[in-house]
Design a protein around this motif. Structure first.
Motif, PDB file in Angstrom:
ATOM      1  N   LEU A   1      -7.915   1.610  -4.427  1.00  0.00           N
ATOM      2  CA  LEU A   1      -7.086   0.403  -4.214  1.00  0.00           C
ATOM      3  C   LEU A   1      -6.130   0.174  -5.385  1.00  0.00           C
ATOM      4  CD1 LEU A   1      -9.772  -1.912  -2.589  1.00  0.00           C
ATOM      5  CD2 LEU A   1      -7.652  -1.096  -1.513  1.00  0.00           C
ATOM      6  N   VAL A   2      -6.525   0.603  -6.578  1.00  0.00           N
ATOM      7  CA  VAL A   2      -5.605   0.518  -7.724  1.00  0.00           C
ATOM      8  C   VAL A   2      -4.434   1.484  -7.514  1.00  0.00           C
ATOM      9  CG1 VAL A   2      -5.402   0.874 -10.238  1.00  0.00           C
ATOM     10  CG2 VAL A   2      -7.469  -0.176  -9.282  1.00  0.00           C
ATOM     11  N   ASP A   3      -4.727   2.697  -7.041  1.00  0.00           N
ATOM     12  CA  ASP A   3      -3.639   3.656  -6.773  1.00  0.00           C
ATOM     13  C   ASP A   3      -2.716   3.136  -5.676  1.00  0.00           C
ATOM     14  OD1 ASP A   3      -5.801   6.474  -7.467  1.00  0.00           O
ATOM     15  OD2 ASP A   3      -4.206   5.606  -8.709  1.00  0.00           O
ATOM     16  N   LEU A   4      -3.288   2.490  -4.646  1.00  0.00           N
ATOM     17  CA  LEU A   4      -2.437   1.919  -3.586  1.00  0.00           C
ATOM     18  C   LEU A   4      -1.542   0.815  -4.158  1.00  0.00           C
ATOM     19  CD1 LEU A   4      -4.725   1.571  -0.394  1.00  0.00           C
ATOM     20  CD2 LEU A   4      -2.844   3.191  -0.786  1.00  0.00           C
ATOM     21  N   GLU A   5      -2.113  -0.042  -4.990  1.00  0.00           N
ATOM     22  CA  GLU A   5      -1.326  -1.147  -5.572  1.00  0.00           C
ATOM     23  C   GLU A   5      -0.155  -0.608  -6.391  1.00  0.00           C
ATOM     24  OE1 GLU A   5      -3.660  -4.024  -7.817  1.00  0.00           O
ATOM     25  OE2 GLU A   5      -2.007  -4.377  -9.191  1.00  0.00           O
ATOM     26  N   GLN A   6      -0.437   0.458  -7.155  1.00  0.00           N
ATOM     27  CA  GLN A   6       0.615   1.008  -8.029  1.00  0.00           C
ATOM     28  C   GLN A   6       1.772   1.597  -7.223  1.00  0.00           C
ATOM     29  OE1 GLN A   6       0.246   1.126 -11.511  1.00  0.00           O
ATOM     30  NE2 GLN A   6      -1.685  -0.006 -11.348  1.00  0.00           N
ATOM     31  N   ALA A   7       1.444   2.067  -5.998  1.00  0.00           N
ATOM     32  CA  ALA A   7       2.483   2.789  -5.226  1.00  0.00           C
ATOM     33  C   ALA A   7       3.149   1.915  -4.180  1.00  0.00           C
ATOM     34  CB  ALA A   7       1.842   4.001  -4.542  1.00  0.00           C
ATOM     35  N   THR A   8       2.728   0.628  -4.082  1.00  0.00           N
ATOM     36  CA  THR A   8       3.250  -0.224  -2.999  1.00  0.00           C
ATOM     37  C   THR A   8       4.152  -1.310  -3.570  1.00  0.00           C
ATOM     38  OG1 THR A   8       1.150   0.151  -1.837  1.00  0.00           O
ATOM     39  CG2 THR A   8       2.541  -1.652  -1.034  1.00  0.00           C
TER      40      THR A   8
ATOM     41  N   PRO B   1       0.335   9.009  -6.008  1.00  0.00           N
ATOM     42  CA  PRO B   1      -0.391   9.479  -7.187  1.00  0.00           C
ATOM     43  C   PRO B   1      -1.836   8.967  -7.161  1.00  0.00           C
ATOM     44  CG  PRO B   1       1.740   8.523  -7.796  1.00  0.00           C
ATOM     45  CD  PRO B   1       1.544   8.225  -6.334  1.00  0.00           C
ATOM     46  N   THR B   2      -2.754   9.757  -7.710  1.00  0.00           N
ATOM     47  CA  THR B   2      -4.183   9.382  -7.671  1.00  0.00           C
ATOM     48  C   THR B   2      -4.713   9.202  -9.098  1.00  0.00           C
ATOM     49  OG1 THR B   2      -4.707  11.737  -7.596  1.00  0.00           O
ATOM     50  CG2 THR B   2      -4.602  10.577  -5.468  1.00  0.00           C
ATOM     51  N   ASN B   3      -3.907   8.532  -9.914  1.00  0.00           N
ATOM     52  CA  ASN B   3      -4.303   8.406 -11.330  1.00  0.00           C
ATOM     53  C   ASN B   3      -5.632   7.676 -11.502  1.00  0.00           C
ATOM     54  OD1 ASN B   3      -1.830   9.626 -11.946  1.00  0.00           O
ATOM     55  ND2 ASN B   3      -0.774   7.650 -11.867  1.00  0.00           N
TER      56      ASN B   3
END
Ligand code: BV8
Length: 275
Positions: free
Chosen positions: A101-108, A260-262
């Motif tokens: 969910l952090v990766d989704l937030e960063q990319a949205t 990205p999957t950081n």
């Protein structure tokens, strides 16, 4: 309840199928709202509300303990129930669903995470555009005056007393029959009413007013995705109901979107280091 199955929850399962039209809809979405419930923390080893309480607490229904009436009737019992739950949470850690969910937030472009959970795992994993609808078990407040209390004198009192007014202290969570904090409620409802995509994850959609949010989004024209191993009332209105756990589906969704999957990679790296 032993230590959280940390490695299991930080090791990805075999990829699940993410529908092409969902990938297209997510990529086109400008505003995404995610609602999480206790199921997102299940794979961290934190029991959901529907699971029976264990040991000493097996004879209690959480909805009988999570009320101001229960606290007024037996403050020690309610305080000790929350101390037990806090101890479980302190032994656990966020799982891959939280990091995905952090990766989704960063990319949205515009993203809001609305959680019903009180364990603080979303913030711990790195989520920042978020509201805690039901408060946070790590925060304590005065039952009488309502202000947050970060320190109190160690005495034999259970619950401890407020250092300002001497009132009883309680967890800063929203009990059944109590109102949701205005700022969180407004942010959640405004976002649900103006999003393109609403994602409901790990919630039985039984508790109000959180359960209204996906319905409002749907009514306002958003697409609805549900991620849950079980069917719920939301499954009927969802455009996609992916039957799987949060740890199975969310990392697969991030990868299928090509984001990205950081956060996912960082969590897996740290769990490899722990092994
Ligand atoms: C309100 C904090 C009005 C505390 C919680 C009579 C009087 C007053 C109100 C009411 C009433 N009757 C009904 C109501 C409304 C009431 C309500 O909804 N009751 C329910 C029982 C019907 N709501 C309220 O009282 C709310 N306030 O209405 O205020 C008002 C307004 C102004 C002034 C005064 C009053 C307040 C509700 C908040 C209650 N507090 N938590 C604490 O935690 O101790 S709610 C609590 O329930 C948790 O937050 C938890 O999130 C939630 C349970 O829901 P879920 O998260 O969905 O969890 P659950 O276990 O149910 O389901 C887990 C799901 O995960 C399942 O679907 C499962 O399949 C899935 N799952 C399992 N494993 C996984 C998974 N999914 C993915 N991956 C996995 N691995």
């Amino acid at each position: 309840m032993g230590a959280a199955p940390a490695f299991g929850a930080l090791r990805e399962h075999m990829a699940v199928h993410i529908p092409d039209d969902l990938i297209e809809a997510y990529r086109k979405a400008e505003r995404v709202v995610v609602l999480t419930g206790a199921g997102v923390s299940a794979e961290s080893g934190v029991p959901t509300f529907r699971e029976a309480q264990t040991g000493l607490w097996a004879q209690y229904d959480p909805r009988e303990l999570a009320t101001p009436q229960a606290f007024a009737r037996n403050p020690r019992l309610v305080w000790e129930w929350y101390a037990w739950r806090r101890s479980l949470i302190q032994k656990a850690r966020p799982n891959l669903a939280h990091y995905a969910l952090v990766d989704l937030e960063q990319a949205t472009p515009h993203f809001l995470l609305v959680t019903q959970n009180i364990d603080g795992f979303h913030w711990l994993a790195g989520s920042r555009d978020m509201v805690e609808l039901h408060g946070n078990i790590a925060r304590t407040k005065c039952f009488d005056e309502g202000h947050i209390v970060g320190w109190w004198p160690e005495t034999d009192d259970v619950p401890p007393r407020c250092p300002h007014c001497g009132g009883l202290l309680r967890p800063d969570v929203v009990w059944f029959g109590e109102g949701i904090p205005d700022h969180a409620l407004r942010a959640a409802f405004d976002a649900a009413a103006s999003c393109d995509l609403f994602v409901s994850i790990g919630t039985s959609a039984m508790v109000q007013p959180a359960a209204q949010l996906p319905l409002i989004a749907k009514r306002m024209g958003a697409k609805v995705l549900e991620i849950n191993p079980q069917q719920t009332a939301i499954s009927l209105v969802a455009d996609w109901a992916l039957q799987g756990t949060a740890v199975e589906v969310l990392p697969a969704l991030v990868r299928a979107l090509g984001f990205p999957t950081n956060a996912i990679d960082g969590a897996q790296q740290s769990s490899t280091n722990d092994e």
